[in-house]
Every structure is written in structure tokens, then in C-alpha cells.
Design a protein around this motif. Structure first.
Motif, PDB file in Angstrom:
ATOM      1  N   GLY A 150     -24.013  45.791  -5.565  1.00  0.00           N
ATOM      2  CA  GLY A 150     -23.347  46.605  -6.582  1.00  0.00           C
ATOM      3  C   GLY A 150     -24.304  47.493  -7.339  1.00  0.00           C
ATOM      4  O   GLY A 150     -23.922  48.557  -7.828  1.00  0.00           O
ATOM      5  N   MET A 151     -25.571  47.084  -7.466  1.00  0.00           N
ATOM      6  CA  MET A 151     -26.562  47.908  -8.155  1.00  0.00           C
ATOM      7  C   MET A 151     -27.043  49.045  -7.271  1.00  0.00           C
ATOM      8  O   MET A 151     -27.517  50.072  -7.764  1.00  0.00           O
ATOM      9  CB  MET A 151     -27.753  47.056  -8.594  1.00  0.00           C
ATOM     10  CG  MET A 151     -27.438  46.046  -9.683  1.00  0.00           C
ATOM     11  SD  MET A 151     -26.836  46.823 -11.193  1.00  0.00           S
ATOM     12  CE  MET A 151     -28.294  47.714 -11.727  1.00  0.00           C
ATOM     13  N   ALA A 152     -26.947  48.885  -5.951  1.00  0.00           N
ATOM     14  CA  ALA A 152     -27.451  49.907  -5.038  1.00  0.00           C
ATOM     15  C   ALA A 152     -26.688  51.219  -5.158  1.00  0.00           C
ATOM     16  O   ALA A 152     -27.221  52.278  -4.818  1.00  0.00           O
ATOM     17  CB  ALA A 152     -27.395  49.395  -3.602  1.00  0.00           C
ATOM     18  N   VAL A 153     -25.453  51.174  -5.654  1.00  0.00           N
ATOM     19  CA  VAL A 153     -24.676  52.405  -5.774  1.00  0.00           C
ATOM     20  C   VAL A 153     -25.262  53.342  -6.823  1.00  0.00           C
ATOM     21  O   VAL A 153     -24.932  54.524  -6.858  1.00  0.00           O
ATOM     22  CB  VAL A 153     -23.199  52.103  -6.121  1.00  0.00           C
ATOM     23  CG1 VAL A 153     -22.568  51.208  -5.071  1.00  0.00           C
ATOM     24  CG2 VAL A 153     -23.075  51.464  -7.504  1.00  0.00           C
ATOM     25  N   LEU A 154     -26.142  52.825  -7.688  1.00  0.00           N
ATOM     26  CA  LEU A 154     -26.715  53.677  -8.732  1.00  0.00           C
ATOM     27  C   LEU A 154     -27.704  54.692  -8.173  1.00  0.00           C
ATOM     28  O   LEU A 154     -27.865  55.785  -8.727  1.00  0.00           O
ATOM     29  CB  LEU A 154     -27.415  52.804  -9.783  1.00  0.00           C
ATOM     30  CG  LEU A 154     -26.527  51.861 -10.569  1.00  0.00           C
ATOM     31  CD1 LEU A 154     -27.356  51.024 -11.526  1.00  0.00           C
ATOM     32  CD2 LEU A 154     -25.480  52.652 -11.346  1.00  0.00           C
ATOM     33  N   ARG A 155     -28.402  54.354  -7.105  1.00  0.00           N
ATOM     34  CA  ARG A 155     -29.373  55.241  -6.473  1.00  0.00           C
ATOM     35  C   ARG A 155     -30.321  55.875  -7.491  1.00  0.00           C
ATOM     36  O   ARG A 155     -30.450  57.093  -7.556  1.00  0.00           O
ATOM     37  CB  ARG A 155     -28.658  56.347  -5.692  1.00  0.00           C
ATOM     38  CG  ARG A 155     -27.728  55.853  -4.609  1.00  0.00           C
ATOM     39  CD  ARG A 155     -28.493  55.198  -3.480  1.00  0.00           C
ATOM     40  NE  ARG A 155     -27.609  54.654  -2.457  1.00  0.00           N
ATOM     41  CZ  ARG A 155     -28.030  53.898  -1.454  1.00  0.00           C
ATOM     42  NH1 ARG A 155     -29.306  53.582  -1.358  1.00  0.00           N
ATOM     43  NH2 ARG A 155     -27.183  53.427  -0.570  1.00  0.00           N
ATOM     44  N   PRO A 156     -31.024  55.086  -8.284  1.00  0.00           N
ATOM     45  CA  PRO A 156     -31.928  55.682  -9.266  1.00  0.00           C
ATOM     46  C   PRO A 156     -33.117  56.338  -8.574  1.00  0.00           C
ATOM     47  O   PRO A 156     -33.564  55.878  -7.518  1.00  0.00           O
ATOM     48  CB  PRO A 156     -32.376  54.477 -10.107  1.00  0.00           C
ATOM     49  CG  PRO A 156     -32.237  53.322  -9.188  1.00  0.00           C
ATOM     50  CD  PRO A 156     -31.049  53.621  -8.329  1.00  0.00           C
ATOM     51  N   PRO A 157     -33.655  57.420  -9.129  1.00  0.00           N
ATOM     52  CA  PRO A 157     -34.816  58.063  -8.510  1.00  0.00           C
ATOM     53  C   PRO A 157     -36.003  57.123  -8.467  1.00  0.00           C
ATOM     54  O   PRO A 157     -36.229  56.336  -9.385  1.00  0.00           O
ATOM     55  CB  PRO A 157     -35.087  59.270  -9.435  1.00  0.00           C
ATOM     56  CG  PRO A 157     -34.404  58.941 -10.718  1.00  0.00           C
ATOM     57  CD  PRO A 157     -33.232  58.103 -10.361  1.00  0.00           C
ATOM     58  N   GLY A 158     -36.748  57.188  -7.384  1.00  0.00           N
ATOM     59  CA  GLY A 158     -37.931  56.360  -7.246  1.00  0.00           C
ATOM     60  C   GLY A 158     -37.679  55.002  -6.619  1.00  0.00           C
ATOM     61  O   GLY A 158     -38.610  54.233  -6.411  1.00  0.00           O
ATOM     62  N   VAL A 159     -36.404  54.684  -6.310  1.00  0.00           N
ATOM     63  CA  VAL A 159     -36.053  53.376  -5.747  1.00  0.00           C
ATOM     64  C   VAL A 159     -35.329  53.579  -4.423  1.00  0.00           C
ATOM     65  O   VAL A 159     -34.438  54.416  -4.313  1.00  0.00           O
ATOM     66  CB  VAL A 159     -35.159  52.557  -6.698  1.00  0.00           C
ATOM     67  CG1 VAL A 159     -34.820  51.203  -6.083  1.00  0.00           C
ATOM     68  CG2 VAL A 159     -35.854  52.370  -8.036  1.00  0.00           C
ATOM     69  N   ALA A 160     -35.729  52.800  -3.409  1.00  0.00           N
ATOM     70  CA  ALA A 160     -35.040  52.802  -2.121  1.00  0.00           C
ATOM     71  C   ALA A 160     -34.480  51.407  -1.872  1.00  0.00           C
ATOM     72  O   ALA A 160     -35.118  50.398  -2.216  1.00  0.00           O
ATOM     73  CB  ALA A 160     -36.006  53.188  -1.006  1.00  0.00           C
ATOM     74  N   PHE A 161     -33.301  51.343  -1.292  1.00  0.00           N
ATOM     75  CA  PHE A 161     -32.641  50.065  -1.037  1.00  0.00           C
ATOM     76  C   PHE A 161     -32.594  49.803   0.467  1.00  0.00           C
ATOM     77  O   PHE A 161     -32.343  50.715   1.263  1.00  0.00           O
ATOM     78  CB  PHE A 161     -31.226  50.065  -1.611  1.00  0.00           C
ATOM     79  CG  PHE A 161     -31.178  50.199  -3.114  1.00  0.00           C
ATOM     80  CD1 PHE A 161     -31.254  49.079  -3.926  1.00  0.00           C
ATOM     81  CD2 PHE A 161     -31.082  51.442  -3.711  1.00  0.00           C
ATOM     82  CE1 PHE A 161     -31.221  49.193  -5.296  1.00  0.00           C
ATOM     83  CE2 PHE A 161     -31.048  51.570  -5.090  1.00  0.00           C
ATOM     84  CZ  PHE A 161     -31.123  50.443  -5.880  1.00  0.00           C
ATOM     85  N   ARG A 162     -32.815  48.548   0.826  1.00  0.00           N
ATOM     86  CA  ARG A 162     -32.741  48.169   2.232  1.00  0.00           C
ATOM     87  C   ARG A 162     -31.916  46.904   2.370  1.00  0.00           C
ATOM     88  O   ARG A 162     -32.081  45.940   1.608  1.00  0.00           O
ATOM     89  CB  ARG A 162     -34.151  47.912   2.784  1.00  0.00           C
ATOM     90  CG  ARG A 162     -34.977  49.169   2.961  1.00  0.00           C
ATOM     91  CD  ARG A 162     -34.534  49.965   4.182  1.00  0.00           C
ATOM     92  NE  ARG A 162     -34.755  49.217   5.399  1.00  0.00           N
ATOM     93  CZ  ARG A 162     -35.915  49.207   6.066  1.00  0.00           C
ATOM     94  NH1 ARG A 162     -36.957  49.873   5.594  1.00  0.00           N
ATOM     95  NH2 ARG A 162     -36.034  48.511   7.173  1.00  0.00           N
ATOM     96  N   ALA A 163     -31.034  46.899   3.371  1.00  0.00           N
ATOM     97  CA  ALA A 163     -30.290  45.683   3.681  1.00  0.00           C
ATOM     98  C   ALA A 163     -31.262  44.620   4.178  1.00  0.00           C
ATOM     99  O   ALA A 163     -32.346  44.936   4.695  1.00  0.00           O
ATOM    100  CB  ALA A 163     -29.241  45.981   4.737  1.00  0.00           C
ATOM    101  N   LEU A 164     -30.894  43.374   4.034  1.00  0.00           N
ATOM    102  CA  LEU A 164     -31.750  42.262   4.438  1.00  0.00           C
ATOM    103  C   LEU A 164     -31.216  41.627   5.715  1.00  0.00           C
ATOM    104  O   LEU A 164     -30.004  41.472   5.892  1.00  0.00           O
ATOM    105  CB  LEU A 164     -31.816  41.217   3.326  1.00  0.00           C
ATOM    106  CG  LEU A 164     -32.533  41.680   2.049  1.00  0.00           C
ATOM    107  CD1 LEU A 164     -32.293  40.687   0.920  1.00  0.00           C
ATOM    108  CD2 LEU A 164     -34.030  41.865   2.293  1.00  0.00           C
TER     109      LEU A 164
END
Length: 303
Positions: free
Chosen positions: A249-263
Motif C-alpha cells: 500500500g505504501m508503494a503507490v506513493l512513489r516518492p522520489p529517490g525510492v524504488a520498490f521491488r517485489a520480493l
């Protein structure tokens, strides 16, 4: 409630703001002698002189100036009391108050609110963003009617209705070496990384799920940094101060400087539940329970 003193406060505020008894009397729709009498009565009740006359009109005394901010706030709150009383007399529903964890603001809060609006369109809803620990205390004190929080079981007197679960994903600083390879990221790849976590005191279920996932992946999280909110987790990651396991749910924010990866692999999930106080179950809480069951068909199946 003694509305006479509140009315006198309003009279004093009118004179203080107008700087003149005559203009204040006209604004209030009263004659000047009764206005003067009301302020004198207020001064007698408080035991201080509030106004002094000048050649141009009137101004607050030093004591009056000191009391002005408090009296303004009291006058505004009195207006809110009267306004709410009028709405209740007219048959409108009492306002609902809820708490919501940050990570549930985007995927759990909107469907619940839409359901509440549909069932009770005349009800006002106040949403307070807070972590699970604060939401629990607010429910115990009766400050909110219900909450969206990360609790996995009843904690009497609190009752829990599981709504769903979010997968854990990795939050990494942009440019991190682990981002060079595509596909889901093995959780074991985070071994040795500084992990940014919420303290267990804020959200025990969330903390335990993350630590357990690391242990199941074969490593003990070390060099952990603890921060006070989910948003702070992402801010620390963006600053390059560590990596984090966060809810999808936090990944939808897409803040600059952060990349999200599935585990990769079964790393578990973190549940979101509707929580209310079973000892003081309000009409608003009952409405939220019904709305949650409509909005989340799997509600109650486990988080």
C-alpha cells in the motif's frame, strides 16, 4: 452549559474587535447600555477588568489582551456546539471519528468511506492519521469510533474485523546495487543492509511480520534504524540511510529517490483490520462494520 457567560464573551470580543461600544452594539443588534452591563458582568465573573475607554472608543486592557486568544477559541467552540446541536435536533447523524494508519490511506480508506457515505450521506466524518499504537489508545479513550489499523487479533475490549492483507515489498534507494537485476528480489539479498523499521511499540504485528520474514529468509536483521512513521521509513530510504520492508500500500506513493521491488518467495503479508471498542460500540462503529463487510467481501476471513 452556562450560555450566559459565552454570550458575554461574544460581547467582549465584539467590542475588542470593533474598538467602539456603539459599533459593537450595532453589530450585535443590541443597545449600548445592555452591552455595557453584559461586559461588566463578565468582568465581575472573571475578577479582572477587560476593557478601558479611550477618546476614540474602547480597547482591551492588558488582562483583556491576555485573555483574547482563549476567549476567541471558546467562542468558536461554542458556535460549533450550537451548530452541532441544531443538526442533531434536525435529525442529522452525529459525526463519526476514525483513525487510519498511513499505509491504509489509499487502498482501504476510500472504499470504506464510500460505503459510509452511501449508507449515511448526512453524517460528517473526521479522519485522523495515526499509527496503530496511537489508534489503539484513541479507541480505548473513546476519542474515535473506529480505526483502520494493523492488528491481527482481538485485544479486549478492542474488536478486530480483518479486511485484507498487503504483501511486503522492498524499498531501496534509487541507484542501489540490488536494482541492477530484474525480477523479484530474494529477501536474503537484504542481509547485512541497514533496515529501517517502525518500532514494535508503534505496530507490533507489522514489526513482528517483518522480523519474522527476515529470519525465515535466513538472516537476523541488524544495524536497524527505527523511525516514527511509514512516511519516515521512505524518507530515510530516499536519503540513502537504509532499506525497508513496507506494505504494498505504501508503494503507490512513489516518492522520489525510492524504488520498490517485489520480493521472491513466501515472505508473508501484513494485515489491515477495522478495529473498534467493544465496550463502547457506537452507532458510527456499527455503521463502519456494515460498510466494511460490503466494501471488502473477504472481511473476517483473516489478514
Amino acid at each position: 452549559m452556562d450560555f450566559r457567560i459565552l454570550r458575554r464573551m461574544g460581547h467582549f470580543l465584539a467590542v475588542a474587535e470593533e474598538g467602539h461600544f456603539g459599533r459593537a452594539a450595532a453589530r450585535l443588534g443590541v443597545s449600548q447600555p445592555p452591552l455595557t452591563a453584559q461586559i461588566q458582568a463578565l468582568e465581575a465573573e472573571l475578577g479582572v477588568r477587560l476593557l478601558e475607554r479611550t477618546r476614540k472608543g474602547a480597547r482591551p486592557t492588558r488582562e483583556g489582551e491576555a485573555l483574547l486568544p482563549i476567549l476567541r477559541r471558546l467562542a468558536e467552540e461554542a458556535k460549533q456546539v450550537e451548530s452541532l446541536a441544531r443538526e442533531l435536533r434536525a435529525g442529522r447523524h452525529a459525526p463519526m471519528a476514525m483513525a487510519c494508519v498511513t499505509s491504509a490511506l489509499f487502498d482501504y480508506l476510500p472504499p470504506l468511506v464510500r460505503g459510509l457515505r452511501s449508507a449515511a450521506p448526512d453524517s460528517a466524518l473526521a479522519v485522523r492519521e495515526m499509527d496503530t499504537a496511537d489508534a489503539v489508545e484513541a479507541l480505548r479513550r473513546g476519542e474515535v469510533d473506529f480505526a483502520l489499523a494493523r492488528l491481527d487479533r482481538d485485544r479486549p475490549p478492542l474488536r478486530v474485523l480483518p479486511l485484507g492483507a498487503d504483501a511486503l515489498v522492498a524499498a531501496l534507494p534509487e541507484g542501489h546495487a540490488l536494482l541492477r537485476e530484474g525480477g523479484p528480489l530474494p529477501l536474503s539479498a537484504l542481509a547485512g543492509e541497514a533496515l529501517v523499521l517502525l518500532p514494535r511499540s508503534i505496530s507490533p504485528a507489522y514489526f513482528d511480520r517483518q522480523v519474522t520474514a527476515c529470519r525465515e529468509a535466513g538472516f537476523e536483521p541488524v544495524a536497524m534504524r527505527e523511525v516514527g512513521s511509514a512516511m519516515a521509513q521512505l524518507a530515510f530510504v530516499a536519503a540513502g540511510l537504509g532499506v525497508a520492508l513496507v506494505s504494498s500500500g505504501m508503494a503507490v506513493l512513489r516518492p522520489p529517490g525510492v524504488a520498490f521491488r517485489a520480493l521472491a518467495g513466501p515472505v508473508g503479508s501484513v494485515g489491515v483490520a477495522l478495529v473498534w471498542n467493544g465496550e463502547r460500540e457506537t452507532e458510527a462503529a456499527r455503521a463502519a462494520i456494515a460498510a466494511a463487510r460490503r466494501a471488502f467481501p473477504a472481511a473476517g476471513d483473516g489478514a
